[in-house]
Design a protein around this motif. Structure first.
Motif, PDB file in Angstrom:
ATOM      1  N   ILE A 154       0.858  -1.243  -0.051  1.00  0.00           N
ATOM      2  CA  ILE A 154      -0.106   0.050  -0.008  1.00  0.00           C
ATOM      3  C   ILE A 154       0.984   1.176  -0.071  1.00  0.00           C
ATOM      4  N   ILE A 155       1.886   1.192   0.952  1.00  0.00           N
ATOM      5  CA  ILE A 155       2.659   2.344   0.761  1.00  0.00           C
ATOM      6  C   ILE A 155       3.491   2.637  -0.548  1.00  0.00           C
ATOM      7  N   GLY A 156       4.229   1.265  -1.096  1.00  0.00           N
ATOM      8  CA  GLY A 156       4.833   1.543  -2.254  1.00  0.00           C
ATOM      9  C   GLY A 156       3.898   2.043  -3.572  1.00  0.00           C
ATOM     10  N   ALA A 157       2.628   1.674  -3.686  1.00  0.00           N
ATOM     11  CA  ALA A 157       1.588   1.937  -4.560  1.00  0.00           C
ATOM     12  C   ALA A 157       1.050   3.317  -4.237  1.00  0.00           C
ATOM     13  N   SER A 158       1.023   3.766  -3.154  1.00  0.00           N
ATOM     14  CA  SER A 158       0.595   5.223  -2.746  1.00  0.00           C
ATOM     15  C   SER A 158       1.546   6.343  -3.144  1.00  0.00           C
ATOM     16  N   THR A 159       2.841   5.960  -2.898  1.00  0.00           N
ATOM     17  CA  THR A 159       3.857   6.729  -3.212  1.00  0.00           C
ATOM     18  C   THR A 159       4.128   7.235  -4.915  1.00  0.00           C
ATOM     19  N   VAL A 160       3.719   6.339  -5.430  1.00  0.00           N
ATOM     20  CA  VAL A 160       3.712   6.367  -7.004  1.00  0.00           C
ATOM     21  C   VAL A 160       3.055   7.744  -7.499  1.00  0.00           C
ATOM     22  N   PHE A 161       1.934   8.094  -6.853  1.00  0.00           N
ATOM     23  CA  PHE A 161       1.174   9.110  -7.236  1.00  0.00           C
ATOM     24  C   PHE A 161       1.935  10.526  -6.965  1.00  0.00           C
ATOM     25  N   TYR A 162       2.562  10.658  -5.898  1.00  0.00           N
ATOM     26  CA  TYR A 162       3.239  11.675  -5.676  1.00  0.00           C
ATOM     27  C   TYR A 162       4.565  11.943  -6.625  1.00  0.00           C
ATOM     28  N   LEU A 163       5.224  10.592  -6.846  1.00  0.00           N
ATOM     29  CA  LEU A 163       6.394  10.618  -7.581  1.00  0.00           C
ATOM     30  C   LEU A 163       6.136  10.945  -9.056  1.00  0.00           C
ATOM     31  N   LEU A 164       4.861  10.563  -9.486  1.00  0.00           N
ATOM     32  CA  LEU A 164       4.637  10.659 -10.941  1.00  0.00           C
ATOM     33  C   LEU A 164       4.444  12.432 -11.283  1.00  0.00           C
ATOM     34  N   PHE A 165       4.077  13.131 -10.478  1.00  0.00           N
ATOM     35  CA  PHE A 165       3.698  14.220 -10.551  1.00  0.00           C
ATOM     36  C   PHE A 165       4.863  15.309 -10.024  1.00  0.00           C
ATOM     37  N   ASN A 166       5.916  14.841  -9.702  1.00  0.00           N
ATOM     38  CA  ASN A 166       7.171  15.616  -9.141  1.00  0.00           C
ATOM     39  C   ASN A 166       8.357  15.215  -9.477  1.00  0.00           C
ATOM     40  N   GLY A 167       8.452  15.463 -10.874  1.00  0.00           N
ATOM     41  CA  GLY A 167       9.961  15.282 -11.393  1.00  0.00           C
ATOM     42  C   GLY A 167       9.902  14.077 -12.297  1.00  0.00           C
ATOM     43  N   TYR A 168       9.061  13.234 -12.580  1.00  0.00           N
ATOM     44  CA  TYR A 168       8.950  12.091 -13.548  1.00  0.00           C
ATOM     45  C   TYR A 168       9.074  12.582 -14.844  1.00  0.00           C
ATOM     46  N   THR A 169      10.165  12.157 -15.319  1.00  0.00           N
ATOM     47  CA  THR A 169      10.809  12.607 -16.885  1.00  0.00           C
ATOM     48  C   THR A 169      10.180  11.954 -17.807  1.00  0.00           C
ATOM     49  N   LEU A 170       9.612  10.914 -17.966  1.00  0.00           N
ATOM     50  CA  LEU A 170       9.006  10.348 -19.148  1.00  0.00           C
ATOM     51  C   LEU A 170       7.597  10.683 -18.895  1.00  0.00           C
ATOM     52  N   SER A 171       7.058  11.586 -19.463  1.00  0.00           N
ATOM     53  CA  SER A 171       5.713  12.432 -19.336  1.00  0.00           C
ATOM     54  C   SER A 171       4.633  11.334 -20.180  1.00  0.00           C
TER      55      SER A 171
END
Length: 211
Positions: A86-103
Motif C-alpha cells: 500500500i505504501i509502495g503503490a500510494s507513493t507512486v502518485f506523488y512521484l509521478l507528478f514531482n519530477g518524473y521525466t517520461l511524461s
C-alpha cells in the motif's frame, strides 16, 4: 508445473528482484543522486521500503510448505506485505507528478498504482472474510503489479544493450513509453489467462460432459 521448473522460475525472479532493487537503491547510500531525486528523496526512500516488502516477502507468501509449517509467521509477513505494498503503490502518485521525466509513461504508471493498490486492499478484505481462494488470487495480482518494477528494468536494459524488441519503432521515447505499459499489462494478462480464463474453459467443458 514441474517442481524443478518452479524452483528455477522463482530463483530467476528472486535474483532479478535483488539485482535491480539493490542497484536502484545503491545511489541513496553513496549520495550519487540526480538533483531532481535529491528534492524528493524522502518519498523515493519510502517508495523503495514499500517495494521491498512486495518483492521479497511475496515469494514466501506463495510457498506452500512455508505457509503450512509457519502459519502464524505467514500471517504476520502477509500483514507487512500488505502495508508495504500500500505504501509502495500510494507513493507512486506523488512521484509521478514531482519530477518524473517520461511524461508519456505517467498514464500507465498512474493506472498501475491504482490497480496495485486495489488488488492489495482486495486481498486484505478477502482474508478478513475468510475467502482464501480470492485472497490468494488478489495477492498474486498484487505481486504481479509489484514486479512491474523488475519487468520495466529488464525491458530498458535489453534496449540499452541493443536488443530492441520493436526495431520498427525508431523513436526511443516512444519505445520506453511502450515499455511502461508492457511492464504490467502483459504479465497481468498472462496471469489472468492462467488463473481465470483457462480454468473457466475447463469448468464449462466439465459441466457440459455431465449433461
Amino acid at each position: 508445473m514441474n517442481k524443478y521448473l518452479k524452483i528455477a522460475l522463482w530463483s530467476i525472479v528472486f535474483a532479478l528482484s535483488g539485482w535491480f532493487y539493490f542497484e536502484s537503491v545503491e545511489p541513496y547510500f553513496t549520495n550519487d543522486l540526480q538533483p531532481r531525486k535529491i528534492a524528493i528523496k524522502p518519498w523515493l526512500v519510502t517508495h523503495f521500503v514499500g517495494a521491498f516488502c512486495t518483492l521479497f516477502l511475496g515469494p514466501l507468501q506463495f510457498w506452500p510448505n512455508f505457509r503450512k509449517r509457519y502459519l502464524p509467521l505467514h500471517r504476520t509477513l502477509g500483514k507487512i506485505y500488505i502495508v508495504g505494498s500500500i505504501i509502495g503503490a500510494s507513493t507512486v502518485f506523488y512521484l509521478l507528478f514531482n519530477g518524473y521525466t517520461l511524461s508519456g509513461g505517467i498514464p500507465s504508471l498512474f493506472v498501475l498504482a491504482i490497480l496495485w493498490l486495489f488488488m492489495t486492499i482486495a486481498a486484505y478484505v478477502c482474508i478478513q472474510k475468510k475467502d482464501i481462494i480470492n485472497h490468494k488470487n488478489f495477492m498474486i495480482r498484487s505481486y504481479v503489479f509489484g514486479l512491474a518494477f523488475i519487468f520495466i528494468r529488464v525491458l530498458n536494459r535489453l534496449d540499452e544493450y541493443g536488443y530492441n524488441l520493436f526495431p520498427f519503432i525508431e523513436d526511443g521515447l516512444m519505445r520506453y513509453t511502450l515499455y511502461e505499459w508492457m511492464c504490467w499489462i502483459y504479465p497481468l494478462v498472462i496471469m489472468e489467462m492462467i488463473m481465470v480464463w483457462m480454468p473457466s474453459l475447463r469448468a464449462k467443458k466439465s459441466a457440459y460432459e455431465k449433461t
